[in-house]
Design a protein around this motif. Structure first.
Motif, PDB file in Angstrom:
ATOM      1  N   THR A 146       0.825  -1.284   0.021  1.00  0.00           N
ATOM      2  CA  THR A 146       0.037   0.075   0.146  1.00  0.00           C
ATOM      3  C   THR A 146       1.029   1.142  -0.075  1.00  0.00           C
ATOM      4  O   THR A 146       2.085   0.974   0.286  1.00  0.00           O
ATOM      5  CB  THR A 146      -0.995  -0.018   1.259  1.00  0.00           C
ATOM      6  N   TYR A 147       0.213   2.314  -0.049  1.00  0.00           N
ATOM      7  CA  TYR A 147       1.137   3.721  -0.040  1.00  0.00           C
ATOM      8  C   TYR A 147       1.888   3.787   1.333  1.00  0.00           C
ATOM      9  O   TYR A 147       3.006   4.292   1.341  1.00  0.00           O
ATOM     10  CB  TYR A 147      -0.001   4.793  -0.167  1.00  0.00           C
ATOM     11  N   ASN A 148       1.217   3.232   2.285  1.00  0.00           N
ATOM     12  CA  ASN A 148       1.841   3.346   3.599  1.00  0.00           C
ATOM     13  C   ASN A 148       3.092   2.260   3.802  1.00  0.00           C
ATOM     14  O   ASN A 148       4.015   2.413   4.702  1.00  0.00           O
ATOM     15  CB  ASN A 148       1.085   3.302   5.008  1.00  0.00           C
ATOM     16  N   TYR A 149       2.536   1.051   3.374  1.00  0.00           N
ATOM     17  CA  TYR A 149       3.476  -0.197   3.480  1.00  0.00           C
ATOM     18  C   TYR A 149       4.068  -0.602   2.416  1.00  0.00           C
ATOM     19  O   TYR A 149       3.721  -0.857   1.263  1.00  0.00           O
ATOM     20  CB  TYR A 149       2.376  -1.459   4.059  1.00  0.00           C
ATOM     21  N   SER A 150       5.714  -0.365   2.696  1.00  0.00           N
ATOM     22  CA  SER A 150       6.585  -0.739   1.685  1.00  0.00           C
ATOM     23  C   SER A 150       7.425  -1.814   2.066  1.00  0.00           C
ATOM     24  O   SER A 150       7.587  -2.240   2.898  1.00  0.00           O
ATOM     25  CB  SER A 150       7.550   0.598   1.219  1.00  0.00           C
ATOM     26  N   VAL A 151       8.406  -2.063   0.870  1.00  0.00           N
ATOM     27  CA  VAL A 151       9.514  -3.111   0.989  1.00  0.00           C
ATOM     28  C   VAL A 151      10.295  -2.788   2.343  1.00  0.00           C
ATOM     29  O   VAL A 151      10.827  -3.388   3.114  1.00  0.00           O
ATOM     30  CB  VAL A 151      10.382  -3.565  -0.228  1.00  0.00           C
ATOM     31  N   LEU A 152      10.813  -1.513   2.377  1.00  0.00           N
ATOM     32  CA  LEU A 152      11.561  -1.024   3.436  1.00  0.00           C
ATOM     33  C   LEU A 152      10.897  -1.141   4.855  1.00  0.00           C
ATOM     34  O   LEU A 152      11.621  -1.453   5.759  1.00  0.00           O
ATOM     35  CB  LEU A 152      11.891   0.489   3.218  1.00  0.00           C
TER      36      LEU A 152
END
Length: 404
Positions: free
Chosen positions: A93-99
């Motif tokens: 999602t926009y808030n949840y990334s690979v980082l």
């Protein structure tokens, strides 16, 4: 400016100790970890920087003195399975990334790596001594920091001790400190470590952290039984017990009243919103087999029902939400394997306190973030590593371990 000055100081001290003696860098980072930086540093993620330094340190130590190969291969391979199974099926999602997933996974990995390090006896004593006094160091360092209004020395609306840490983190340090002090007492037979156990327990009680008090008491059960046995057979210990009980009557009464007040409100059990949050977290798990993705929960800041629970305060619920049933099973295998090795290859003849340490970790994980919060996970893995006898290891270089 203050934030970058603090970060610069941490990094400089870390570099100096790392090049002088890598295992001392572990102790330095543990000391730096007792401060709750979010109280006075807003724009810099000091905790993330500390985790990176811990990771670099454990790799450097592994290069020098080696990892226990069977522990390393088993735990890290299972951890990687957990991670990749979860992110393959994650919904970005926009808030949840690979980082976000990587930084969350780093806490688990760093702790496991520290457990796998093949510390020698001198290094173990150094690390155990530091861990055994982390709670005390927090109280001492909290005095000047509190006077400068950089931290809140008292937490929970002024009712509980926090020192330089949050009350929750201070409870972590006190609980692991009991484990470290008990390990040192069994190795050395020195009475000072017995009193250090009791001091750590009193500190944990003063934080009013219910999960920490229960976990600390579990670890202390063998010591309390041993002390009662000594009190029955020796007048000196009996008088110490008698005087101690008299002195503690009033503090124990105050503690009991505060704990009851926090636990029950209007005749009903008060879990500080935990049960409602846990039920909500379970209900919004998109994939029961693989979870929503490692580290997903901490990014859910927009969910009004998770205002205080983007860290679940329950590692079992957090594991199910982020990694599903498969990930939770694999995590259970990792923990049970570690406990099996600790119990089987322990460096002491006593099995009771070692077993209590393992049970305490499992119990504490039901009410707090004992894996996701590196302030508990790294020290406790260091303690368990020090309990295990040295095993066959391999180094990541062909050179010897000079300077360690």
């Amino acid at each position: 400016m203050l934030g970058w000055s603090v970060v610069g100081f941490i990094v400089i001290v870390w570099i100096i100790t790392l090049f002088r003696q890598p295992t001392q860098a572990v102790s330095v980072l543990l000391i730096f970890s007792i401060i709750y930086y979010d109280n006075f540093i807003i724009n810099i993620q000091v905790d993330l920087i500390l985790k990176v330094l811990f990771l670099l340190t454990v790799i450097a130590v592994g290069f020098k003195i080696g990892f226990v190969k069977k522990y390393l291969f088993a735990t890290i391979s299972l951890a990687l399975c957990i991670y990749f199974l979860s992110i393959i099926h994650a919904q970005w999602t926009y808030n949840y990334s690979v980082l976000d997933s990587i930084t969350a996974f780093a806490s688990l990995t760093i702790g496991l790596l520290f457990f796998c390090v093949n510390f020698n006896e001198r290094q173990e004593f150094q690390i155990l001594n530091i861990i055994s006094v982390l709670a005390l160091a927090s109280l001492i360092m909290g005095i000047p920091l509190g006077l400068l209004h950089l931290v809140d020395y008292f937490g929970r609306d002024g009712l509980a001790l926090a020192g330089a840490s949050l009350a929750t983190n201070l409870s972590f340090f006190g609980t692991v400190g009991i484990m470290a002090a008990e390990t040192l007492k069994n190795r050395t037979g020195l009475t000072k470590y017995r009193w250090l156990e009791y001091i750590n327990f009193l500190i944990v009680c003063a934080t009013l952290t219910r999960g920490g008090i229960l976990a600390s008491f579990i670890v202390l059960i063998p010591e309390l039984l041993e002390f009662l046995k000594l009190a029955i057979n020796k007048v000196k210990f009996f008088m110490t017990l008698f005087v101690g009980l008299i002195i503690l009557i009033y503090p124990v009464k105050l503690l009991y009243n505060e704990i009851i007040q926090r636990t029950f409100q209007n005749g009903e059990l008060n879990t500080s919103g935990r049960f409602d949050a846990w039920n909500h977290i379970i209900s919004i798990t998109n994939n029961k087999w693989y979870g929503n993705g490692y580290g997903y929960l901490k990014t859910m800041t927009g969910d009004s029902q998770l205002v205080a629970f983007t860290a679940a305060h329950n590692e079992y619920i957090r594991s199910y939400f982020e990694t599903g049933l498969l990930g939770s099973v694999l995590l259970s295998i990792i923990l049970l394997s570690i406990f099996y090795w600790v119990l089987k290859f322990r460096s002491t003849k006593k099995i009771d306190y070692v077993l209590m340490c393992c049970i305490a970790v499992l119990v504490y994980s039901f009410t707090d973030n004992c894996i996701t919060n590196f302030r508990f996970w790294i020290p406790v893995m260091c303690v368990l590593s020090c309990i295990v006898k040295q095993q066959n290891s391999f180094r990541l270089t062909l050179k010897g371990n000079k300077g360690i």
